[in-house]
Scaffold this active site. Structure first.
Site, PDB file in Angstrom:
ATOM      1  N   GLU A  49       8.291 -13.325 -12.751  1.00 44.55           N
ATOM      2  CA  GLU A  49       7.440 -12.285 -12.402  1.00 44.55           C
ATOM      3  C   GLU A  49       6.858 -11.389 -13.646  1.00 44.55           C
ATOM      4  OE1 GLU A  49       9.564 -10.665  -8.193  1.00 44.55           O
ATOM      5  OE2 GLU A  49      11.124 -10.851 -10.614  1.00 44.55           O
ATOM      6  N   ARG A  90       4.739   0.669  -6.469  1.00 46.34           N
ATOM      7  CA  ARG A  90       4.826   0.064  -4.995  1.00 46.34           C
ATOM      8  C   ARG A  90       3.712  -1.415  -4.491  1.00 46.34           C
ATOM      9  NH1 ARG A  90       6.867   2.019  -0.146  1.00 46.34           N
ATOM     10  NH2 ARG A  90       4.972   1.145   0.987  1.00 46.34           N
ATOM     11  N   TRP A 136      -3.113  -2.636  -1.641  1.00 41.41           N
ATOM     12  CA  TRP A 136      -2.756  -3.738  -1.901  1.00 41.41           C
ATOM     13  C   TRP A 136      -3.004  -4.689  -1.198  1.00 41.41           C
ATOM     14  CZ3 TRP A 136       0.722  -8.574  -0.079  1.00 41.41           C
ATOM     15  CH2 TRP A 136       1.060  -8.980  -0.823  1.00 41.41           C
ATOM     16  N   CYS A 155       0.776  -1.254   0.400  1.00 43.34           N
ATOM     17  CA  CYS A 155       0.014  -0.223   0.100  1.00 43.34           C
ATOM     18  C   CYS A 155       0.509   1.339   0.390  1.00 43.34           C
ATOM     19  CB  CYS A 155      -0.424   0.094   1.218  1.00 43.34           C
ATOM     20  SG  CYS A 155      -1.919  -1.547   2.114  1.00 43.34           S
ATOM     21  N   GLU A 168      18.264 -16.678 -10.444  1.00 45.68           N
ATOM     22  CA  GLU A 168      17.303 -15.379 -10.515  1.00 45.68           C
ATOM     23  C   GLU A 168      17.027 -15.183 -11.971  1.00 45.68           C
ATOM     24  OE1 GLU A 168      16.857 -13.211  -8.797  1.00 45.68           O
ATOM     25  OE2 GLU A 168      16.661 -11.235  -9.938  1.00 45.68           O
ATOM     26  N   HIS A 194      17.948 -35.635 -11.194  1.00 43.29           N
ATOM     27  CA  HIS A 194      17.288 -36.558 -10.097  1.00 43.29           C
ATOM     28  C   HIS A 194      15.467 -36.855  -9.696  1.00 43.29           C
ATOM     29  CE1 HIS A 194      21.005 -37.862  -8.099  1.00 43.29           C
ATOM     30  NE2 HIS A 194      21.522 -36.934  -8.577  1.00 43.29           N
ATOM     31  N   ASN A 230      -1.534   1.307   5.515  1.00 42.32           N
ATOM     32  CA  ASN A 230      -0.699   0.253   5.273  1.00 42.32           C
ATOM     33  C   ASN A 230      -0.294  -0.021   6.543  1.00 42.32           C
ATOM     34  OD1 ASN A 230       1.376  -0.558   3.885  1.00 42.32           O
ATOM     35  ND2 ASN A 230       2.754   1.065   4.159  1.00 42.32           N
ATOM     36  N   GLY A 231      -0.238  -1.580   5.784  1.00 40.35           N
ATOM     37  CA  GLY A 231      -0.131  -2.844   7.044  1.00 40.35           C
ATOM     38  C   GLY A 231      -1.357  -3.166   7.586  1.00 40.35           C
ATOM     39  N   LYS A 282       6.594  -3.601  -4.689  1.00 43.02           N
ATOM     40  CA  LYS A 282       7.856  -3.679  -4.369  1.00 43.02           C
ATOM     41  C   LYS A 282       8.807  -3.182  -3.362  1.00 43.02           C
ATOM     42  CE  LYS A 282      11.968  -1.775  -5.674  1.00 43.02           C
ATOM     43  NZ  LYS A 282      12.610  -2.982  -7.197  1.00 43.02           N
ATOM     44  N   LYS A 288      13.179 -13.908 -12.943  1.00 43.38           N
ATOM     45  CA  LYS A 288      12.867 -12.151 -13.495  1.00 43.38           C
ATOM     46  C   LYS A 288      12.059 -12.700 -14.126  1.00 43.38           C
ATOM     47  CE  LYS A 288      13.506  -9.592 -11.595  1.00 43.38           C
ATOM     48  NZ  LYS A 288      13.901  -9.963 -10.463  1.00 43.38           N
TER      49      LYS A 288
HETATM   50  C1  F6R Z   1      11.613  -9.955  -7.020  1.00 40.53           C
HETATM   51  C2  F6R Z   1      12.150  -9.033  -6.247  1.00 40.53           C
HETATM   52  C3  F6R Z   1      11.851  -9.408  -4.893  1.00 40.53           C
HETATM   53  C4  F6R Z   1      12.358  -8.726  -3.477  1.00 40.53           C
HETATM   54  C5  F6R Z   1      11.849  -9.361  -2.625  1.00 40.53           C
HETATM   55  C6  F6R Z   1      12.469  -8.129  -1.241  1.00 40.53           C
HETATM   56  O1  F6R Z   1      12.207  -8.598  -8.473  1.00 40.53           O
HETATM   57  O2  F6R Z   1      11.964  -8.085  -6.242  1.00 40.53           O
HETATM   58  O3  F6R Z   1      12.494 -11.040  -4.879  1.00 40.53           O
HETATM   59  O4  F6R Z   1      13.624  -9.028  -4.122  1.00 40.53           O
HETATM   60  O5  F6R Z   1      10.979  -9.235  -2.225  1.00 40.53           O
HETATM   61  O6  F6R Z   1      12.602  -7.363  -1.358  1.00 40.53           O
HETATM   62  P1  F6R Z   1      14.559  -5.818  -0.906  1.00 40.53           P
HETATM   63  O7  F6R Z   1      14.722  -6.997  -1.203  1.00 40.53           O
HETATM   64  O8  F6R Z   1      13.562  -5.120  -0.383  1.00 40.53           O
HETATM   65  O9  F6R Z   1      13.573  -6.965   0.723  1.00 40.53           O
END
Ligand code: F6R
Length: 622
Positions: free
Chosen positions: A502, A29, A79, A2, A495, A518, A105-106, A617, A499
């Site tokens: 996502e 976000r 959110w 949020c 990773e 395996h 937010n929370g 985010k 990507k």
């Molecule tokens: C993937 C992504 C998330 C963050 C994760 C941790 O692209 O952005 O997987 O890496 O939510 O976020 P931080 O680094 O802000 O703790």
């Protein structure tokens, strides 16, 4: 997660536009509904709330034929956690009178019991959210006090609440007052001339001011046009000097790119340079940020290290494990923060905890690290956000200095996190006497040319010789892809897979290359392409053998390989070449074509790359 925006000013102005614009800067976000509440000219609070994108909210506001000037308002992007993302559950939430309005937010953990209590007293609830209890709690305290003291009512209400919150509150009886409060989840006050702002994040404020006050846990902010007061929940006043934000507004704009994500991928050479700047000089490492923790003796008896992180930051931590164990010979465990907290971890003063969190606000990481501290573990934080919550839990903070990352998915912050963790690994190796001056000069030399090497990958990708976008277009209709790697190539593969899933919503999984046979190899057929990270390494031959096992099952093979590796051609259908570097640093190069691949696949599929569905985010709830 949020986002909150709030405004209070002395002169009547177009508050609606200020709020809508602020919300658009918070879109990254992650959210699924949005709303605003603005004080109307007749002393009423006008609410507009809509499920979906901010464009839906703008359309609703535009239908309102009498837009008016105002002095006060709050806005929110939600959110969903409790209650579906629909119009009624969108914030702001009014009290029973409609005169008090709250954005939150929370998560209010004791909302169910509070809701029953308030309903028994006659309060009527409109939404399914946990947040609405705040509006009614504040209403009860506010109207229960003959002075209608809004600040006191907010403080009283919050004392009943358990959980996490950042909130903004306005009342139609106080046209010159905006109240904010924070207990976990970021909240920032922007200080203007005759006007003040409240926001979850800096980009929402940059257009108006660079002078900010960052609220700490358990603090309340009282914003009036002429100034801002901070206090605790119990009313004790707090003095704090504003911080000046040095980000330029351009850094938070797309700068001609179609999406923030591709802009940020292209910014990686600069981000990496900033991570290294001042920390490497004449082949030597300098980390002044480590001085205090070093002198405190906290690192002296370290027997093991635990890296606590989530998602992409977790992958950065996995890469760091290889580097730190190699250089410092200290055992490193990497654990995803959401598990760490609940696995009764064995931590104490001999366990160094490294928290990797670009946002510095990830609830899982914060909670885990708080617990580690309670057991006496020293903590080093690696983060991009100055004064974020993680910095207050750490004995030392290493900043990424990557600049704002607006795309929801982590790209440049990943590269910068890995680079900073390398520096930390070198530092620990040097402290333990395991890295000679000559080796240090070799390692730092290799690190220093990485920004140029990434630039070469990007220049090639931006040229007519690019092979990544055409490949991505060919792969855009795939349903599932497998990524493999060994050693540091394994977290690189993870990773790459993260990507892709996502932003393109294609199912993708990463595996250690040797593990595939395996069980998971059963997934492979001619419709399931494989991406292998096979850059030059001591396990190169092994990865090639694993590729051959897959090739025998007719899968399309895409390989990330080191320039000059001609042999790989016989094993691959497509090759994405990266420059040669030391094996330990190879993830920083190999990740870049994988980011570009995911980006182009997502664009080819028509996905919203900057705001993928369901993602946020900063994940500020557990
Ligand atoms: C993937 C992504 C998330 C963050 C994760 C941790 O692209 O952005 O997987 O890496 O939510 O976020 P931080 O680094 O802000 O703790």
């Amino acid at each position: 997660m949020c986002g909150i925006i709030g405004y209070v000013g002395s002169k009547e102005t177009d508050v609606t536009s200020i709020l809508l614009e602020g919300l658009s800067k918070l879109e990254y976000r992650g959210y699924d509904s949005a709303g605003i509440a603005v004080l109307g000219s007749e002393g009423n609070i006008k609410l507009h709330r809509r499920a979906g994108k901010i464009a839906n909210l703008v359309a609703t506001v535009e239908e309102d034929v009498t837009p008016e000037l105002s002095t006060l308002g709050i806005g929110h992007t939600r959110w969903a956690t409790h209650g579906r993302p629909n119009d009624i559950n969108a914030h702001p939430h009014p009290d029973c009178t409609g005169g008090l309005t709250v954005v939150h937010n929370g998560i209010i953990e004791n909302y169910a019991e509070l809701r029953i209590e308030l309903q028994q007293e006659g309060h009527s609830f409109q939404s399914d959210t946990d947040s609405e209890v705040l509006a009614h709690l504040i209403e009860r305290a506010y109207f229960g006090d003959a002075n209608h003291d809004l600040v006191l009512a907010v403080r009283t209400a919050l004392q009943r609440v358990t959980g996490s919150y950042s909130i903004g509150v306005v009342s139609n009886e106080h046209p010159d007052l905006l109240v904010g409060a924070r207990c976990a989840g970021p909240l920032i006050v922007g200080i203007g001339e005759g006007e003040q702002f409240l926001a979850s994040d800096i980009p929402a404020l940059l257009k108006h001011t660079r002078r900010v006050l960052i609220l700490e846990e358990g603090e309340v902010a009282v914003l009036r046009p002429e100034g801002v007061k901070l206090m605790t929940l119990y009313g004790t006043e707090i003095e704090r000097e504003p911080t000046t934000i040095d980000w330029d507004t351009e850094a938070a704009e797309k700068g001609g790119y179609p999406y923030f994500v591709i802009k940020e991928i292209n910014e990686q050479p600069d981000a990496l340079r900033r991570a290294l700047t001042g920390r490497i000089r004449d082949g030597k490492l300098r980390l002044p940020e480590m001085e205090r923790i070093e002198h405190s003796g906290l690192l002296k008896n370290i027997q093991r290290i635990i890296v606590v992180a989530c998602g992409t930051s977790f992958h950065a931590g996995m890469i760091a494990k290889y580097a730190i164990e190699k250089w410092a010979r200290i055992p490193v465990e990497t654990i995803t923060a959401a598990e760490f907290r609940y696995c009764d971890p064995i931590v104490g003063p001999d366990t160094l905890c490294i928290a990797v969190t670009q946002s510095g606000e990830t609830a899982d990481t914060l909670v885990g690290i708080r617990q580690a501290r309670e057991h006496g573990a020293p903590v080093i934080a690696v983060t991009n956000i100055v004064s974020s919550a993680i910095t207050r839990l750490a004995d030392a903070v290493l900043y990424l200095q990557a600049g704002p990352e607006i795309g929801v998915v982590a790209t440049k912050s990943f590269v910068s996190s890995v680079a900073v963790l390398y520096l930390l690994g070198l530092y620990l190796g040097e402290q333990r006497g395991r890295i000679t001056a000559e080796q240090m000069s070799e390692f730092t030399g290799a690190l220093e040319i990485l920004p140029e090497q990434i630039q070469r990958i990007l220049d090639h990708a931006n040229s007519e010789h690019d092979s990544i976008e055409p490949l991505a277009k060919r792969m855009a209709d795939t349903n599932s892809m497998i990524f493999i790697g060994r050693g540091v190539g394994y977290p690189t593969a993870l990773e790459g897979a993260l990507k892709l899933k996502e932003i393109s919503y294609i199912h993708a999984e990463g595996f250690p290359a040797g593990e595939l046979k395996h069980g998971s190899i059963a997934l492979l057929d001619e419709h399931t392409p494989l991406v292998a990270v096979a850059t030059a390494s001591h396990v190169y031959e092994k990865v090639v053998s694993n590729i051959q096992e897959v090739r025998a099952r007719d899968a399309h093979i895409i390989v990330v390989a080191t320039e000059g590796d001609e042999r790989i051609r016989q094993h691959a259908d497509d090759i994405l070449y990266v420059p040669a570097t030391m094996e330990v640093f190879s993830p920083l190069l190999a990740s870049v074509p994988l980011q570009l691949f995911a980006y182009h696949v997502a664009v080819a599929r028509g996905c919203n790359v900057d705001q993928p569905r369901n993602l946020a985010k900063s994940v500020t709830v557990e």
